[in-house]
Motif scaffolding. Structure first.
Motif: not given
Length: 212
Positions: A120, A135, A138-139, A145
Protein backbone atom coordinates in the motif's frame (compact mmCIF):
# COMPACT_ATOMS: atom_id res chain seq x y z
CA UNK A 1 22.97 13.04 4.58
CA UNK A 2 20.44 10.32 5.47
CA UNK A 3 17.38 9.71 3.31
CA UNK A 4 15.13 10.80 6.19
CA UNK A 5 16.88 14.19 6.44
CA UNK A 6 17.06 14.66 2.67
CA UNK A 7 13.31 14.08 2.26
CA UNK A 8 12.60 16.28 5.29
CA UNK A 9 14.55 19.16 3.74
CA UNK A 10 12.66 18.73 0.49
CA UNK A 11 9.23 18.73 2.16
CA UNK A 12 10.12 21.81 4.21
CA UNK A 13 11.48 23.66 1.16
CA UNK A 14 8.12 23.45 -0.65
CA UNK A 15 6.08 23.93 2.54
CA UNK A 16 4.53 20.47 2.21
CA UNK A 17 5.24 20.36 5.94
CA UNK A 18 4.61 23.67 7.64
CA UNK A 19 5.27 24.35 11.34
CA UNK A 20 3.30 26.95 13.28
CA UNK A 21 3.76 26.16 16.99
CA UNK A 22 2.61 29.60 18.15
CA UNK A 23 -0.55 29.59 15.99
CA UNK A 24 -1.71 25.95 15.93
CA UNK A 25 -3.77 24.48 13.12
CA UNK A 26 -7.01 22.68 14.03
CA UNK A 27 -7.54 19.19 12.63
CA UNK A 28 -10.99 17.90 11.64
CA UNK A 29 -11.00 15.94 14.91
CA UNK A 30 -10.64 19.20 16.85
CA UNK A 31 -7.06 18.47 17.89
CA UNK A 32 -4.77 21.49 17.89
CA UNK A 33 -1.61 20.79 15.90
CA UNK A 34 1.64 22.75 15.51
CA UNK A 35 2.19 21.21 12.08
CA UNK A 36 0.33 21.08 8.79
CA UNK A 37 1.26 18.41 6.25
CA UNK A 38 0.18 18.40 2.59
CA UNK A 39 2.30 15.96 0.61
CA UNK A 40 0.20 16.62 -2.51
CA UNK A 41 2.46 19.63 -3.00
CA UNK A 42 5.26 17.25 -3.95
CA UNK A 43 3.39 16.55 -7.20
CA UNK A 44 3.92 20.13 -8.39
CA UNK A 45 7.59 20.27 -7.34
CA UNK A 46 9.46 17.99 -9.79
CA UNK A 47 12.79 17.84 -7.93
CA UNK A 48 11.21 16.91 -4.61
CA UNK A 49 8.73 14.64 -6.38
CA UNK A 50 11.56 12.67 -8.02
CA UNK A 51 13.28 12.29 -4.64
CA UNK A 52 10.05 11.09 -3.02
CA UNK A 53 8.99 8.65 -5.75
CA UNK A 54 12.45 7.12 -6.12
CA UNK A 55 12.62 6.86 -2.33
CA UNK A 56 9.30 5.01 -2.22
CA UNK A 57 10.55 2.67 -4.96
CA UNK A 58 13.70 2.02 -2.85
CA UNK A 59 11.52 1.15 0.15
CA UNK A 60 9.48 -1.33 -1.89
CA UNK A 61 12.62 -2.95 -3.34
CA UNK A 62 14.39 -3.13 0.03
CA UNK A 63 11.59 -4.07 2.41
CA UNK A 64 9.00 -5.72 0.15
CA UNK A 65 10.97 -7.42 -2.65
CA UNK A 66 8.13 -9.89 -3.32
CA UNK A 67 5.68 -7.09 -4.20
CA UNK A 68 3.49 -7.82 -7.24
CA UNK A 69 1.01 -4.92 -7.12
CA UNK A 70 0.99 -1.40 -5.67
CA UNK A 71 -2.25 -0.03 -4.26
CA UNK A 72 -2.66 3.66 -3.49
CA UNK A 73 -4.88 5.08 -0.78
CA UNK A 74 -7.65 7.36 -1.98
CA UNK A 75 -7.02 10.05 -2.88
CA UNK A 76 -3.58 11.18 -1.70
CA UNK A 77 -1.75 7.92 -2.41
CA UNK A 78 -3.07 7.37 -5.95
CA UNK A 79 -0.62 9.56 -7.87
CA UNK A 80 2.34 8.29 -5.83
CA UNK A 81 1.35 4.66 -6.47
CA UNK A 82 1.06 5.44 -10.19
CA UNK A 83 4.49 7.08 -10.42
CA UNK A 84 6.22 4.41 -8.31
CA UNK A 85 4.49 1.72 -10.37
CA UNK A 86 5.89 3.35 -13.51
CA UNK A 87 9.41 3.52 -12.04
CA UNK A 88 9.30 -0.14 -10.98
CA UNK A 89 7.33 -1.55 -13.89
CA UNK A 90 4.67 -2.82 -11.49
CA UNK A 91 0.88 -2.81 -11.89
CA UNK A 92 -1.01 -0.39 -9.66
CA UNK A 93 -4.52 0.37 -8.55
CA UNK A 94 -6.18 2.14 -5.69
CA UNK A 95 -8.75 1.62 -2.98
CA UNK A 96 -11.73 3.94 -2.74
CA UNK A 97 -12.86 5.23 0.66
CA UNK A 98 -16.18 3.46 -0.06
CA UNK A 99 -17.62 1.29 -2.82
CA UNK A 100 -19.02 3.03 -5.90
CA UNK A 101 -22.80 3.37 -5.91
CA UNK A 102 -22.94 2.73 -9.67
CA UNK A 103 -21.49 0.42 -12.31
CA UNK A 104 -19.87 -2.65 -10.77
CA UNK A 105 -19.77 -1.09 -7.30
CA UNK A 106 -15.98 -1.43 -7.08
CA UNK A 107 -14.06 -0.31 -4.04
CA UNK A 108 -10.78 -1.60 -5.43
CA UNK A 109 -9.88 -0.06 -8.79
CA UNK A 110 -7.46 -1.95 -11.02
CA UNK A 111 -6.99 -5.69 -11.39
CA UNK A 112 -6.26 -7.58 -8.18
CA UNK A 113 -6.15 -11.37 -8.06
CA UNK A 114 -6.61 -13.30 -4.80
CA UNK A 115 -3.23 -14.21 -3.33
CA UNK A 116 -1.32 -11.39 -4.99
CA UNK A 117 1.31 -9.70 -2.85
CA UNK A 118 0.45 -6.03 -2.37
CA UNK A 119 2.19 -2.95 -0.97
CA UNK A 120 0.00 0.00 0.00
CA UNK A 121 1.31 3.45 -0.94
CA UNK A 122 0.26 6.18 1.51
CA UNK A 123 1.23 9.83 1.82
CA UNK A 124 1.13 10.23 5.60
CA UNK A 125 0.23 8.26 8.70
CA UNK A 126 -1.04 9.83 11.92
CA UNK A 127 -3.40 7.58 13.90
CA UNK A 128 -3.32 4.89 11.21
CA UNK A 129 -7.09 4.64 10.79
CA UNK A 130 -7.42 5.34 7.07
CA UNK A 131 -4.55 3.14 5.89
CA UNK A 132 -5.76 0.24 8.05
CA UNK A 133 -9.19 0.50 6.39
CA UNK A 134 -7.45 0.11 3.02
CA UNK A 135 -5.48 -2.90 4.28
CA UNK A 136 -8.72 -4.52 5.51
CA UNK A 137 -10.42 -4.05 2.12
CA UNK A 138 -7.44 -5.61 0.34
CA UNK A 139 -7.21 -8.53 2.77
CA UNK A 140 -10.95 -9.14 2.45
CA UNK A 141 -10.42 -9.32 -1.33
CA UNK A 142 -7.85 -12.08 -0.82
CA UNK A 143 -4.67 -10.04 -1.24
CA UNK A 144 -1.56 -10.70 0.82
CA UNK A 145 -0.65 -7.24 2.11
CA UNK A 146 3.11 -7.16 2.64
CA UNK A 147 2.98 -3.71 4.24
CA UNK A 148 2.85 0.02 3.67
CA UNK A 149 5.32 2.45 2.11
CA UNK A 150 4.60 6.05 3.10
CA UNK A 151 6.15 9.47 2.70
CA UNK A 152 5.73 10.71 6.27
CA UNK A 153 4.69 9.37 9.64
CA UNK A 154 3.95 11.26 12.83
CA UNK A 155 5.05 8.26 14.91
CA UNK A 156 2.11 8.76 17.28
CA UNK A 157 1.67 6.01 19.87
CA UNK A 158 -1.96 5.44 18.87
CA UNK A 159 -0.96 4.91 15.26
CA UNK A 160 1.97 2.63 16.12
CA UNK A 161 -0.23 0.55 18.45
CA UNK A 162 -3.01 0.19 15.88
CA UNK A 163 -0.61 -0.84 13.13
CA UNK A 164 1.02 -3.40 15.41
CA UNK A 165 -2.36 -4.78 16.51
CA UNK A 166 -3.41 -5.25 12.88
CA UNK A 167 0.00 -6.80 12.07
CA UNK A 168 0.75 -4.16 9.43
CA UNK A 169 4.32 -3.05 8.74
CA UNK A 170 5.00 0.53 7.66
CA UNK A 171 8.23 2.04 6.34
CA UNK A 172 8.27 5.83 5.88
CA UNK A 173 10.68 8.05 3.98
CA UNK A 174 10.81 10.48 6.87
CA UNK A 175 9.13 11.16 10.20
CA UNK A 176 7.96 13.89 12.53
CA UNK A 177 11.05 13.86 14.76
CA UNK A 178 13.44 14.16 11.81
CA UNK A 179 11.47 16.99 10.22
CA UNK A 180 11.36 18.87 13.54
CA UNK A 181 15.13 18.45 13.89
CA UNK A 182 15.82 19.61 10.31
CA UNK A 183 13.39 22.53 10.70
CA UNK A 184 15.32 23.73 13.77
CA UNK A 185 18.69 23.28 12.05
CA UNK A 186 17.46 25.20 9.00
CA UNK A 187 15.90 28.05 10.95
CA UNK A 188 12.28 27.26 10.07
CA UNK A 189 11.53 27.07 13.81
CA UNK A 190 13.45 27.91 16.98
CA UNK A 191 15.54 25.14 18.52
CA UNK A 192 13.54 25.47 21.75
CA UNK A 193 10.34 24.66 19.82
CA UNK A 194 11.47 21.09 19.12
CA UNK A 195 10.59 19.92 22.64
CA UNK A 196 7.10 21.42 22.24
CA UNK A 197 6.63 19.60 18.94
CA UNK A 198 7.73 16.28 20.43
CA UNK A 199 5.33 16.84 23.36
CA UNK A 200 2.52 17.20 20.82
CA UNK A 201 3.65 14.03 19.02
CA UNK A 202 3.74 12.08 22.29
CA UNK A 203 0.21 13.10 23.31
CA UNK A 204 -1.85 15.16 20.82
CA UNK A 205 -4.73 15.43 23.30
CA UNK A 206 -2.54 17.28 25.82
CA UNK A 207 -2.39 20.94 24.74
CA UNK A 208 0.07 22.05 27.41
CA UNK A 209 2.72 22.58 24.68
CA UNK A 210 0.71 25.54 23.35
CA UNK A 211 2.23 28.76 24.67
CA UNK A 212 4.97 26.84 26.47
Amino acid sequence: MSREKRIAKGLLSIKAVFFRPDEPFTWASGIKSPVYCDNRLTLTAPEVRNEVENGLAEIVREYYPECEVLMGTSTAGIAHAGIVGHIMGLPMGYVRSSAKDHGRGNQIEGRLEPGQKVVVIEDLISTGGSVLEVVKVLRDAGAEVLGVASIFTYGMKKGLDRMAEADVKNVSLTNFDTIAEVAAESGYIRKEDVARLIAFRNNPADESWIGA
